[in-house]
Design a protein around this motif. Structure first.
Motif, PDB file in Angstrom:
ATOM      1  N   THR A   1       0.793  -1.170   0.185  1.00  0.00           N
ATOM      2  CA  THR A   1       0.075   0.043   0.150  1.00  0.00           C
ATOM      3  C   THR A   1       0.824   1.248   0.073  1.00  0.00           C
ATOM      4  O   THR A   1       0.253   2.245  -0.150  1.00  0.00           O
ATOM      5  CB  THR A   1      -0.833   0.167   1.224  1.00  0.00           C
ATOM      6  N   GLY A   2       2.252   1.133   0.306  1.00  0.00           N
ATOM      7  CA  GLY A   2       2.857   2.305   0.379  1.00  0.00           C
ATOM      8  C   GLY A   2       2.934   3.091   1.578  1.00  0.00           C
ATOM      9  O   GLY A   2       3.339   4.153   1.649  1.00  0.00           O
ATOM     10  N   SER A   3       2.047   2.652   2.515  1.00  0.00           N
ATOM     11  CA  SER A   3       2.044   3.402   3.985  1.00  0.00           C
ATOM     12  C   SER A   3       2.874   2.718   4.668  1.00  0.00           C
ATOM     13  O   SER A   3       3.223   3.731   5.776  1.00  0.00           O
ATOM     14  CB  SER A   3       0.627   3.144   4.415  1.00  0.00           C
ATOM     15  N   VAL A   4       3.377   1.764   4.987  1.00  0.00           N
ATOM     16  CA  VAL A   4       4.076   1.069   6.007  1.00  0.00           C
ATOM     17  C   VAL A   4       5.622   0.954   5.639  1.00  0.00           C
ATOM     18  O   VAL A   4       5.766   0.347   4.570  1.00  0.00           O
ATOM     19  CB  VAL A   4       3.502  -0.206   6.547  1.00  0.00           C
ATOM     20  N   ILE A   5       6.384   1.209   6.365  1.00  0.00           N
ATOM     21  CA  ILE A   5       7.874   0.989   6.028  1.00  0.00           C
ATOM     22  C   ILE A   5       8.334  -0.211   7.119  1.00  0.00           C
ATOM     23  O   ILE A   5       8.247  -0.102   8.333  1.00  0.00           O
ATOM     24  CB  ILE A   5       8.839   2.126   6.048  1.00  0.00           C
ATOM     25  N   ALA A   6       8.995  -1.029   6.559  1.00  0.00           N
ATOM     26  CA  ALA A   6       9.430  -2.256   7.511  1.00  0.00           C
ATOM     27  C   ALA A   6      10.756  -2.035   7.643  1.00  0.00           C
ATOM     28  O   ALA A   6      11.622  -2.010   6.491  1.00  0.00           O
ATOM     29  CB  ALA A   6       9.117  -3.738   7.061  1.00  0.00           C
ATOM     30  N   CYS A   7      11.560  -2.236   8.642  1.00  0.00           N
ATOM     31  CA  CYS A   7      13.224  -1.677   8.941  1.00  0.00           C
ATOM     32  C   CYS A   7      13.631  -3.112   9.733  1.00  0.00           C
ATOM     33  O   CYS A   7      13.172  -3.204  10.737  1.00  0.00           O
ATOM     34  CB  CYS A   7      13.209  -0.694   9.521  1.00  0.00           C
ATOM     35  N   ALA A   8      14.654  -3.772   9.158  1.00  0.00           N
ATOM     36  CA  ALA A   8      15.208  -4.899   9.710  1.00  0.00           C
ATOM     37  C   ALA A   8      16.435  -4.306  10.282  1.00  0.00           C
ATOM     38  O   ALA A   8      17.126  -3.638   9.693  1.00  0.00           O
ATOM     39  CB  ALA A   8      15.581  -5.880   8.584  1.00  0.00           C
TER      40      ALA A   8
ATOM     41  N   VAL B   1      12.446  -6.587  13.877  1.00  0.00           N
ATOM     42  CA  VAL B   1      11.880  -5.796  12.586  1.00  0.00           C
ATOM     43  C   VAL B   1      10.879  -4.766  13.170  1.00  0.00           C
ATOM     44  O   VAL B   1       9.989  -5.296  14.006  1.00  0.00           O
ATOM     45  CB  VAL B   1      11.267  -6.576  11.786  1.00  0.00           C
ATOM     46  N   CYS B   2      11.170  -3.337  13.043  1.00  0.00           N
ATOM     47  CA  CYS B   2      10.155  -2.265  13.495  1.00  0.00           C
ATOM     48  C   CYS B   2       9.322  -2.067  12.356  1.00  0.00           C
ATOM     49  O   CYS B   2      10.027  -1.919  11.012  1.00  0.00           O
ATOM     50  CB  CYS B   2      10.977  -1.116  13.872  1.00  0.00           C
ATOM     51  N   LEU B   3       8.172  -1.558  12.552  1.00  0.00           N
ATOM     52  CA  LEU B   3       7.266  -0.963  11.393  1.00  0.00           C
ATOM     53  C   LEU B   3       6.654   0.401  12.079  1.00  0.00           C
ATOM     54  O   LEU B   3       6.315   0.447  12.989  1.00  0.00           O
ATOM     55  CB  LEU B   3       6.034  -2.037  11.287  1.00  0.00           C
ATOM     56  N   TRP B   4       6.740   1.295  10.825  1.00  0.00           N
ATOM     57  CA  TRP B   4       5.911   2.556  11.154  1.00  0.00           C
ATOM     58  C   TRP B   4       5.066   2.707   9.940  1.00  0.00           C
ATOM     59  O   TRP B   4       5.381   2.558   8.864  1.00  0.00           O
ATOM     60  CB  TRP B   4       7.135   3.649  10.612  1.00  0.00           C
ATOM     61  N   ASN B   5       3.889   3.184  10.114  1.00  0.00           N
ATOM     62  CA  ASN B   5       2.912   3.646   9.407  1.00  0.00           C
ATOM     63  C   ASN B   5       2.964   5.291   9.062  1.00  0.00           C
ATOM     64  O   ASN B   5       2.460   5.959   9.892  1.00  0.00           O
ATOM     65  CB  ASN B   5       1.330   3.156  10.138  1.00  0.00           C
ATOM     66  N   LEU B   6       3.370   5.594   8.112  1.00  0.00           N
ATOM     67  CA  LEU B   6       3.538   6.939   7.745  1.00  0.00           C
ATOM     68  C   LEU B   6       2.239   7.754   7.417  1.00  0.00           C
ATOM     69  O   LEU B   6       2.268   8.719   7.578  1.00  0.00           O
ATOM     70  CB  LEU B   6       4.574   7.178   6.372  1.00  0.00           C
ATOM     71  N   ASP B   7       1.245   6.882   7.415  1.00  0.00           N
ATOM     72  CA  ASP B   7       0.304   7.654   6.966  1.00  0.00           C
ATOM     73  C   ASP B   7      -0.843   7.975   8.397  1.00  0.00           C
ATOM     74  O   ASP B   7      -1.929   8.558   8.360  1.00  0.00           O
ATOM     75  CB  ASP B   7      -0.892   6.799   6.251  1.00  0.00           C
TER      76      ASP B   7
ATOM     77  N   VAL C   1      18.802  -9.701  11.953  1.00  0.00           N
ATOM     78  CA  VAL C   1      17.974  -9.992  10.525  1.00  0.00           C
ATOM     79  C   VAL C   1      18.740  -9.260   9.685  1.00  0.00           C
ATOM     80  O   VAL C   1      19.157  -8.214   9.571  1.00  0.00           O
ATOM     81  CB  VAL C   1      16.684  -9.032  10.768  1.00  0.00           C
ATOM     82  N   THR C   2      19.011  -9.959   8.331  1.00  0.00           N
ATOM     83  CA  THR C   2      19.966  -9.814   7.377  1.00  0.00           C
ATOM     84  C   THR C   2      18.836  -9.337   6.201  1.00  0.00           C
ATOM     85  O   THR C   2      19.627  -8.363   5.123  1.00  0.00           O
ATOM     86  CB  THR C   2      20.751 -10.846   7.149  1.00  0.00           C
ATOM     87  N   SER C   3      17.510  -9.595   6.119  1.00  0.00           N
ATOM     88  CA  SER C   3      16.984  -9.362   5.077  1.00  0.00           C
ATOM     89  C   SER C   3      15.326  -9.051   5.365  1.00  0.00           C
ATOM     90  O   SER C   3      14.968  -9.838   6.247  1.00  0.00           O
ATOM     91  CB  SER C   3      17.321 -10.077   3.891  1.00  0.00           C
ATOM     92  N   VAL C   4      14.780  -8.231   4.637  1.00  0.00           N
ATOM     93  CA  VAL C   4      13.136  -8.222   4.796  1.00  0.00           C
ATOM     94  C   VAL C   4      12.410  -7.872   3.635  1.00  0.00           C
ATOM     95  O   VAL C   4      13.482  -7.088   2.558  1.00  0.00           O
ATOM     96  CB  VAL C   4      12.745  -7.301   5.976  1.00  0.00           C
TER      97      VAL C   4
END
Length: 500
Positions: free
Chosen positions: A137-144, A160-166, A185-188
């Motif tokens: 959806t382009g709203s959430v960014i997943a960071c490993a 793994v942290c998630l932020w909803n930019l919307d 975590v090496t990849s996501v």
């Protein structure tokens, strides 16, 4: 003896009643008079104003239009009618403006910083951002989070942290959701159609799939430490469409020399190995000028899927090899089975000219089926064609490593590269000079730009992960996101040129 007799009545008056009547008294009371007053207020004045246009001139113009034609106008139109129609027909057959798209937005030439995301727990542990991925959806960014400078085996926990930019109440220093992981975590990679599903690879060789819609236990499936799983760090994971429509599997690559395709079994909570691919130097096709020694397996460090052909994928190795591979290959790999439930196959069908160092990243063009880019420790980004062994174009990006390179999802001639010097260089092949069209520099000196990701649904957003544990969200200018006229034609010309 007895006789009737009438006697007079006797009356006895009440002495008590008379005494009570004499003791009675009458008394009364009254409150004092209540004072009252009346007051009133009223505005002293009122002002009214109004405006109105004067239509007299417009009516006068309309009267002129409805009046008689100016002298000579009809004769002029009759004289030029044939010539005008001839030119209009000529323009209708012209291809001068084929591919032209009008850009009605105001041009902008700057790159602006929108958000700086960080998680306190990861910074306390000194973890790096190892990978970033946008939801479908382009709203959430997943960071490993993991480590990019430590080659030793470690039991350090990560997340793994998630932020909803919307979200209206976005908290840049506090993640909306934190997925705890027992290893680095090496990849996501986010699912291409289901925003709640996320695939991840770990340093200990495990592959997991999370379902963020599950509040109790978000782990939907995992490989565990079985005979089928990787035995080396998983450098990349990707969702792959399966033969059944609407279903996806997870493709994982490891430095141990294997690429594995998994299917997700949510009922059992595990990943089921579907196919295994192994890379042996003896089975890698190469030209006579390329010397490959030894018979050891090829450690896979980069992986790319073709958006044009579901049977094609690309592999980059620790030794600099660039390999074109096929999922449908039936050639058995010359490796020991190692107890796996599936026999490994050798998928390599073509070998490109190798790089001078390990390949860190590869990415296929979303606008041309034969073009892809690669980058690694040499500090160069190579533009390749699937039809030629040598690169078509080489661009000097950095004097240090290039950790990731990616094509723009909206501009056919634009790609971005994250460098070991902390910069993100954005190049536009439409320019005469091969200098960066824009440079993103954020963070303290000495910090590395470890990863990046364009936002597919919103191409103006670019996420950049760094070794200090921060993730920057940048908004790109319109000249980096809006395609120009004939841009695809120029990309076709690059693809058709012969490598020197």
């Amino acid at each position: 003896m007895f006789s009737d007799e009438t006697l007079e009545s006797v009356r006895v008056e009440s002495v008590w009643r008379k005494s009570q009547q004499g003791a009675q008294q009458s008394k009364s009371c009254q409150t004092p008079a209540v004072s009252s007053g009346h007051a009133g207020v009223q505005t002293g004045s009122r002002v009214s104003s109004s405006t109105q246009t004067e239509p007299q001139q417009q009516d006068h113009q309309l009267e002129n239009l409805n009046g008689p034609d100016p002298p000579g106008l009809v004769d002029f139109l009759r004289r030029v009618e044939e010539l005008l129609i001839k030119e209009l027909l000529k323009n209708s057959r012209s291809h001068a403006f084929d591919g032209f798209q009008a850009n009605w937005t105001e041009p902008s030439q700057h790159v602006s910083h929108l958000h700086g995301l960080q998680h306190a727990g990861t910074q306390e542990q000194g973890l790096h951002v190892s990978a970033v991925s946008w939801s479908c959806t382009g709203s959430v960014i997943a960071c490993a989070y993991g480590r990019t400078d430590d080659g030793d085996w470690s039991n350090q926990k990560s997340c793994v942290c998630l932020w909803n930019l919307d979200r209206r109440s976005l908290r840049p220093k506090q993640a909306d959701l934190v997925l705890d992981v027992p290893a680095a975590v090496t990849s996501v990679c986010c699912h291409p159609e289901r925003p709640a599903l996320i695939a991840g690879g770990l340093y200990n060789g495990e592959v997991l799939v999370w379902d963020t819609s599950r509040t109790q236990d978000p782990v939907l499936a995992q490989t565990g430490m079985s005979a089928d799983s990787h035995r080396e760090p998983v450098y990349q994971v990707a969702w792959v469409p399966l033969q059944k429509k609407g279903e996806f599997g997870v493709l994982s690559s490891s430095s141990g020399g294997g690429v594995l395709l998994w299917t997700v079994d949510p009922d059992q909570g595990r990943m089921v190995l579907s196919s295994a691919y192994a890379f042996v130097r003896q089975q890698v096709p190469h030209s006579s000028s390329l010397k490959i020694r030894g018979s050891s397996t090829v450690g896979v460090t980069a992986l790319a899927l073709s958006p044009w052909d579901s049977d094609t994928f690309l592999v980059g190795s620790e030794g600099g090899l660039l390999l074109l591979c096929s999922f449908s290959s039936q050639i058995p790999a010359a490796v020991a089975p190692e107890g796996r439930s599936v026999t490994p196959r050798a998928p390599t069908v073509f070998s490109f000219r190798p790089s001078s160092g390990p390949v860190h990243s590869m990415h296929c063009s979303p606008f041309h089926r034969n073009l892809f880019v690669s980058a690694g420790t040499a500090g160069l980004v190579h533009v390749h064609s699937l039809l030629q062994a040598d690169p078509l174009l080489s661009v000097r990006v950095s004097d240090s490593y290039v950790f990731q390179v990616q094509w723009s999802p909206s501009r056919p001639l634009v790609f971005a590269a994250a460098t070991g010097q902390g910069e993100v260089q954005i190049f536009d092949l439409n320019r005469r000079s091969l200098r960066p069209a824009a440079t993103i520099q954020d963070g303290a000196p000495g910090q590395t730009a470890t990863c990046l990701a364009f936002n597919g649904p919103n191409p103006r957003l670019l996420a950049v992960g760094r070794s200090d544990g921060t993730v920057g969200i940048w908004q790109l200018s319109s000249d980096l996101t809006e395609p120009g006229p004939n841009e695809r034609l120029q990309l076709e010309q690059i693809a058709n040129q012969v490598a020197e």
